[in-house]
Scaffold this active site. Sequence first.
Site, short mmCIF file in Angstrom:
data_model
loop_
_atom_site.label_atom_id
_atom_site.label_comp_id
_atom_site.label_asym_id
_atom_site.label_seq_id
_atom_site.Cartn_x
_atom_site.Cartn_y
_atom_site.Cartn_z
N GLU A 1 0.80 -1.23 0.00
CA GLU A 1 0.00 0.00 0.00
C GLU A 1 0.83 1.28 0.00
O GLU A 1 0.57 2.18 -0.82
CB GLU A 1 -1.00 -0.02 1.16
CG GLU A 1 -2.14 -1.02 1.00
CD GLU A 1 -1.79 -2.44 1.43
OE1 GLU A 1 -0.65 -2.66 1.87
OE2 GLU A 1 -2.66 -3.33 1.31
N HIS B 1 -10.86 -4.50 9.92
CA HIS B 1 -11.53 -4.45 8.62
C HIS B 1 -12.91 -3.79 8.72
O HIS B 1 -13.80 -4.09 7.94
CB HIS B 1 -11.71 -5.86 8.03
CG HIS B 1 -10.49 -6.39 7.34
ND1 HIS B 1 -9.33 -6.69 8.00
CD2 HIS B 1 -10.24 -6.67 6.03
CE1 HIS B 1 -8.43 -7.15 7.14
NE2 HIS B 1 -8.96 -7.14 5.94
#
Lengths: 331, 327
Positions: free
Chosen positions: A60, A129
């Site tokens: 990322e 998440h």
Amino acid sequence: MRKITLSQAVNEALAEEMRRDPTVFIIGEDVAEAGTPFKVLSGLVEEFGTQRVVDTPIAEPGFMGIAVGAAMTGTRPVVDLMFGDFLFLVMDQLCNQAAKTHYMSGGKLNVPLVLRTNMGATRRSAAQHSQSLHALVAHVPGLKIAMPSSAYEAKGLMKTAIRDNNPVVIFEDKLMYNDKAGVPEEEYLIPFGQANVLQEGVDITLIGTSSMVQVCQAAAEVLAKEGISAEVIDPRTIVPLDEETLLKSAKKTSRVIIVDEGHQSYGVTGEIASRINEKAFYHLDAPVLRLGAMDVPVPFSPALEDITVPTPERVADQARRLVRGELIHAA
Amino acid sequence: MSAAKKTHNTEDFLQMYRQMARIRTFEDNANQLYLSAKMPGLTHMYSGEEAVAVGICEALRMTDKITSTHRGHGHCVAKGADFKEMFCELLGKEEGYCRGKGGSMHIADQSNGNLGANAIVGGSMGIATGSAFTAKMLGKDDVTVCFFGDGATAQGLMYEVMNMAALWSLPVIYACENNGYSEYTRTEEIAAGSILGRAQAFGIEAHQVDGQDVLAVNALTEKLVDRCRKGEGPFFMELMTYRYHGHHVGDINREYYRSKQEERDWKENRDPIIRFRSWLVAEGIATEAELDSLNADIRADASAAVEYALQAKYPDVSEVDMHVYAA
Ligand SMILES: Cc1ncc(C[n+]2csc(CCOP(=O)(O)OP(=O)(O)O)c2C)c(N)n1
Ligand SMILES: [Mg+2]
């Protein structure tokens, strides 16, 4: 008007902008053949090829940095960050680099990129998440933050984001990907900084972001049956924020609740409440109330997770008490 | 199968078999719970990779540490966890190892040295290296094994901590479970050059091993753990393995990235449990009947644990803001 899902709306917005502007490209994990785990990007690689729908390794900070550099040199990247929780991995590239480059260069360099990611709990995905981290990036000057509340909003805001010359972070609610709404076939854009008054009312103003707009609407429906008339407003973008529309409504109804899925402390609800207090104080009949997610990591267990987020019942309950004047001396 | 170490006795071998069978059985039950909509959320199955977790954890002591991943049920079982608390966790029940707060992606029996399963790919590499740092600083001979997938080798954190681990000779073993896929993408498409070479660039001794061969994994780990205890760490292992299910239980239609033929080949010809079972029987360590009865016991154990977990209590709502801060 035809109805399409939020997922399809995002897909259409991206496809239209990629057709219009050959410098627009998508970069992220499993964006090409897989079309992301939520299948939002299905079909795009077939039309635009792997040069413009770029699969990356699970890196990322790396692909975020590449997007910043690419944006500074003549392209318009749309970075796909699979979960909003991964924002913590890209913070330096987003907040120290992308957000500040235009300013630090005295306006000479631009970073026209979009970071599309998601938010929203109750998907039983536990603490890493499920977060709604929009307030975190809203704190950093130089970033614009859009929070679509329906398929219609998602399409219009995405197209505007791609054409904006600044880094824009768009948060889609991952539980809304399959929700349908009327979306015109004709092209439209939704300007940033223009709140949407979904429903007019006179007794109380309910300001909601993203999926909390639906929560506010559901609460308003319940309240209407009890004779309480609620105005429901979606700011659409929290940066820039359409203060004018929010203040106008606050002055009219004299009572406000702000509902947002980020943690309640140090968040969007507090920011909006504070602005209303500062600028509409003499028009208020009650303290401005905040309803955010509980200040806890999102728990996995359904028994716990469900109570961490605002619900229509809780909004309606608070609204009733405000209208009855019960919360004037609220602690 | 590779040659077994002489120091192993029958019970060690049976323990390895039992642990692999327990992982497979746990996963079969977890998958069933998902399919029958009794389990909240999604889960990533470890089936097919059992020899990796078991070969490694059987070379560790209870006090040695591991860090686990989103595909963490296997590590959890292998490091000594019980079914009951595991199924309770999977279902979000109070008696789960994390009191229902973690679920599948954070499942861990902390009392056995499992520092947690991580839903951030590569997120545990710092933790594992920090755990090795503690051992060195406090003069303990604990070893830490960091489990992670091939996909996680793309994370920059890994290179930062391997550099420090090598500089400071930390007792950590980086165990890369290379199952050929990073979500829906083949490893070749996301990893340039050589994975072993990346560790070697820091001067870290790196080994590739057949992750379907529990004895090979165990023998290598025993050697490396010994050397770690003597201050010769860190080490790197690349374990070649395969996941039988999709990336997660919901990943059913996956032929666009992985062929049925390939899946069948691994299951039929390289299954770690079948291979080890034949070896045990051929070597006269156990009979088919003994292994069958062992399997039956494990299945009964799992069914009882599932039943228990289904009936078990959810945490009281007052627990929601408990454990945000330590006392
Ligand atoms: C930082 C981060 N990026 C992306 C993801 C989404 N994700 C979860 S598992 C996974 C693939 C991991 O592949 P690998 O490391 O090889 O482990 P495997 O699933 O094969 O066991 C991805 C991309 C994540 N959880 N964390
Ligand atoms: Mg993998």
